[in-house]
Design a protein around this motif. Structure first.
Motif, PDB file in Angstrom:
ATOM      1  N   ASP A 220       0.818  -1.217   0.000  1.00  0.00           N
ATOM      2  CA  ASP A 220       0.000   0.000   0.000  1.00  0.00           C
ATOM      3  C   ASP A 220       0.855   1.271   0.000  1.00  0.00           C
ATOM      4  N   GLU A 221       2.028   1.215   0.652  1.00  0.00           N
ATOM      5  CA  GLU A 221       2.858   2.420   0.727  1.00  0.00           C
ATOM      6  C   GLU A 221       3.343   2.855  -0.653  1.00  0.00           C
ATOM      7  N   ILE A 222       3.705   1.890  -1.501  1.00  0.00           N
ATOM      8  CA  ILE A 222       4.159   2.209  -2.852  1.00  0.00           C
ATOM      9  C   ILE A 222       3.000   2.771  -3.673  1.00  0.00           C
ATOM     10  N   LYS A 223       1.799   2.234  -3.473  1.00  0.00           N
ATOM     11  CA  LYS A 223       0.612   2.754  -4.158  1.00  0.00           C
ATOM     12  C   LYS A 223       0.326   4.185  -3.713  1.00  0.00           C
ATOM     13  N   THR A 224       0.579   4.464  -2.429  1.00  0.00           N
ATOM     14  CA  THR A 224       0.377   5.813  -1.894  1.00  0.00           C
ATOM     15  C   THR A 224       1.362   6.794  -2.528  1.00  0.00           C
ATOM     16  N   ILE A 225       2.605   6.342  -2.725  1.00  0.00           N
ATOM     17  CA  ILE A 225       3.615   7.191  -3.367  1.00  0.00           C
ATOM     18  C   ILE A 225       3.209   7.497  -4.805  1.00  0.00           C
ATOM     19  N   ALA A 226       2.753   6.481  -5.507  1.00  0.00           N
ATOM     20  CA  ALA A 226       2.309   6.669  -6.893  1.00  0.00           C
ATOM     21  C   ALA A 226       1.157   7.670  -6.957  1.00  0.00           C
ATOM     22  N   GLN A 227       0.228   7.564  -6.027  1.00  0.00           N
ATOM     23  CA  GLN A 227      -0.887   8.513  -5.973  1.00  0.00           C
ATOM     24  C   GLN A 227      -0.384   9.905  -5.613  1.00  0.00           C
ATOM     25  N   GLY A 228       0.657   9.948  -4.759  1.00  0.00           N
ATOM     26  CA  GLY A 228       1.250  11.226  -4.377  1.00  0.00           C
ATOM     27  C   GLY A 228       1.807  11.973  -5.571  1.00  0.00           C
ATOM     28  N   PHE A 229       2.436  11.242  -6.485  1.00  0.00           N
ATOM     29  CA  PHE A 229       2.959  11.870  -7.703  1.00  0.00           C
ATOM     30  C   PHE A 229       1.820  12.345  -8.602  1.00  0.00           C
ATOM     31  N   ALA A 230       0.745  11.571  -8.648  1.00  0.00           N
ATOM     32  CA  ALA A 230      -0.410  11.965  -9.455  1.00  0.00           C
ATOM     33  C   ALA A 230      -1.004  13.277  -8.930  1.00  0.00           C
ATOM     34  N   ASP A 231      -1.117  13.392  -7.602  1.00  0.00           N
ATOM     35  CA  ASP A 231      -1.636  14.620  -6.986  1.00  0.00           C
ATOM     36  C   ASP A 231      -0.657  15.783  -7.139  1.00  0.00           C
ATOM     37  N   PHE A 232       0.641  15.449  -7.181  1.00  0.00           N
ATOM     38  CA  PHE A 232       1.683  16.476  -7.240  1.00  0.00           C
ATOM     39  C   PHE A 232       1.616  17.270  -8.549  1.00  0.00           C
ATOM     40  N   LYS A 233       1.084  16.650  -9.589  1.00  0.00           N
ATOM     41  CA  LYS A 233       0.967  17.335 -10.881  1.00  0.00           C
ATOM     42  C   LYS A 233       0.095  18.580 -10.761  1.00  0.00           C
ATOM     43  N   ASP A 234      -0.922  18.509  -9.895  1.00  0.00           N
ATOM     44  CA  ASP A 234      -1.804  19.668  -9.691  1.00  0.00           C
ATOM     45  C   ASP A 234      -1.057  20.814  -9.026  1.00  0.00           C
ATOM     46  N   VAL A 235      -0.152  20.476  -8.098  1.00  0.00           N
ATOM     47  CA  VAL A 235       0.644  21.500  -7.420  1.00  0.00           C
ATOM     48  C   VAL A 235       1.541  22.220  -8.422  1.00  0.00           C
ATOM     49  N   ILE A 236       2.190  21.440  -9.278  1.00  0.00           N
ATOM     50  CA  ILE A 236       3.080  22.036 -10.288  1.00  0.00           C
ATOM     51  C   ILE A 236       2.287  22.935 -11.235  1.00  0.00           C
ATOM     52  N   LYS A 237       1.105  22.464 -11.633  1.00  0.00           N
ATOM     53  CA  LYS A 237       0.260  23.257 -12.533  1.00  0.00           C
ATOM     54  C   LYS A 237      -0.117  24.584 -11.893  1.00  0.00           C
ATOM     55  N   GLU A 238      -0.529  24.546 -10.624  1.00  0.00           N
ATOM     56  CA  GLU A 238      -0.899  25.773  -9.912  1.00  0.00           C
ATOM     57  C   GLU A 238       0.297  26.705  -9.772  1.00  0.00           C
ATOM     58  N   LEU A 239       1.465  26.132  -9.503  1.00  0.00           N
ATOM     59  CA  LEU A 239       2.679  26.939  -9.338  1.00  0.00           C
ATOM     60  C   LEU A 239       3.038  27.652 -10.636  1.00  0.00           C
TER      61      LEU A 239
END
Length: 287
Positions: A220-239
């Motif tokens: 589950d931790e690796i799946k959480t990291i993968a999801q973290g990168f998916a969510d991180f794209k929104d942060v970069i877009k906003e920045l």
């Protein structure tokens, strides 16, 4: 009953609703993807099935087939071999006369290496497409990009460890981003964002490379990291949007409290899991 073998080992595969070989392949393909393998050769009742024969073969009823032999390669091994071929392609392109470069490109895009990276590494394909079709990216730059990815494939653990000091420097520069914008240091601000994007892409590439080569524990931790990168794209877009609007308040908040710490957190989480996996493998081999 049909016997299914993968790399000469009989597969314990229970046929449920599968009626054709196409149904069987659909089920096996997902298993292969999860284990990071790609099909390299297929034999039906001892006959090698070429690419042109696949469509017709998939229609065959399984009741009329005795044996299905599938041979695979590990995706990382295929990628490593492909990159060696790509570096040779760059050398050949440089030696090709200007008037013949157009024909070189037409032949190259139909090659097995081009088709492989088109499917597996679209970003790298776009660089090769650019160089070989228009020459906007120099062959020397393309070689540097390809050699970097080669290091990531051949030694992802060491390459990942080497990212940390670069990441620390980029994160420090991000905290200065609002001040750089306010004081007219546009070039430095632009470079900071470019470097941040580049190191983010590298960390993501290495994460998936480490995962595909079994350098990370599955769970589950690796799946959480993968999801973290998916969510991180929104942060970069906003920045990036805030930067384009010169909104230094939002740029400051996102760069200092979101982008920098979240990327660092993701990096350290991957690094910890990588070390845990290596330690577990070492202990297992000692038993």
């Amino acid at each position: 009953m049909m016997i299914i073998k993968i790399n000469d080992r009989e597969l314990e595969f229970t046929l449920d609703n599968e009626k054709t070989l196409g149904d069987v392949f659909a089920a096996i393909e997902q298993w292969l993807l999860n284990s990071n393998h790609r099909i390299s050769q297929v034999l039906v009742d001892g006959q090698i099935i070429s690419a042109s024969m696949l469509e017709e073969t998939f229609k065959k009823e399984i009741t009329g087939v005795k044996t299905l032999d599938i041979h695979t390669n590990v995706t990382a091994e295929l990628t490593a071999t492909c990159i060696i071929n790509l570096l040779e392609d760059i050398n050949e392109y440089e030696k090709t006369a200007f008037e013949a470069k157009s024909k070189f490109f037409e032949n190259w895009k139909e090659s097995s290496s081009a088709l492989f990276i088109y499917e597996q590494m679209p970003d790298l394909y776009s660089y090769f497409f650019n160089t070989f079709s228009s020459g906007d990216i120099s062959a020397q730059t393309l070689r540097s990009i390809t050699e970097e990815i080669q290091r990531e494939v051949n030694d992802p653990v060491n390459e990942f460890i080497k990212v940390e000091p670069v990441l620390d420097e980029i994160c420090a520069r991000l905290t200065d981003l609002p001040l750089d914008i306010q004081t007219g240091k546009d070039l430095r601000a632009s470079q900071s964002l470019q470097l941040f994007s580049a190191v983010t892409e590298k960390i993501i590439r290495l994460f998936y490379q480490l995962n595909s080569q079994g350098c990370l524990p599955q769970g589950d931790e690796i799946k959480t990291i993968a999801q973290g990168f998916a969510d991180f794209k929104d942060v970069i877009k906003e920045l990036l949007e805030a930067y384009e609007k010169h909104d230094t308040v939002i740029v400051g908040d996102l760069s200092e409290y979101e982008a920098s710490p979240r990327l660092k957190e993701l990096y350290l989480s991957i690094l910890k899991n990588c070390k845990d996996c290596a330690q577990s493998s070492t202990q297992g081999s000692d038993v």
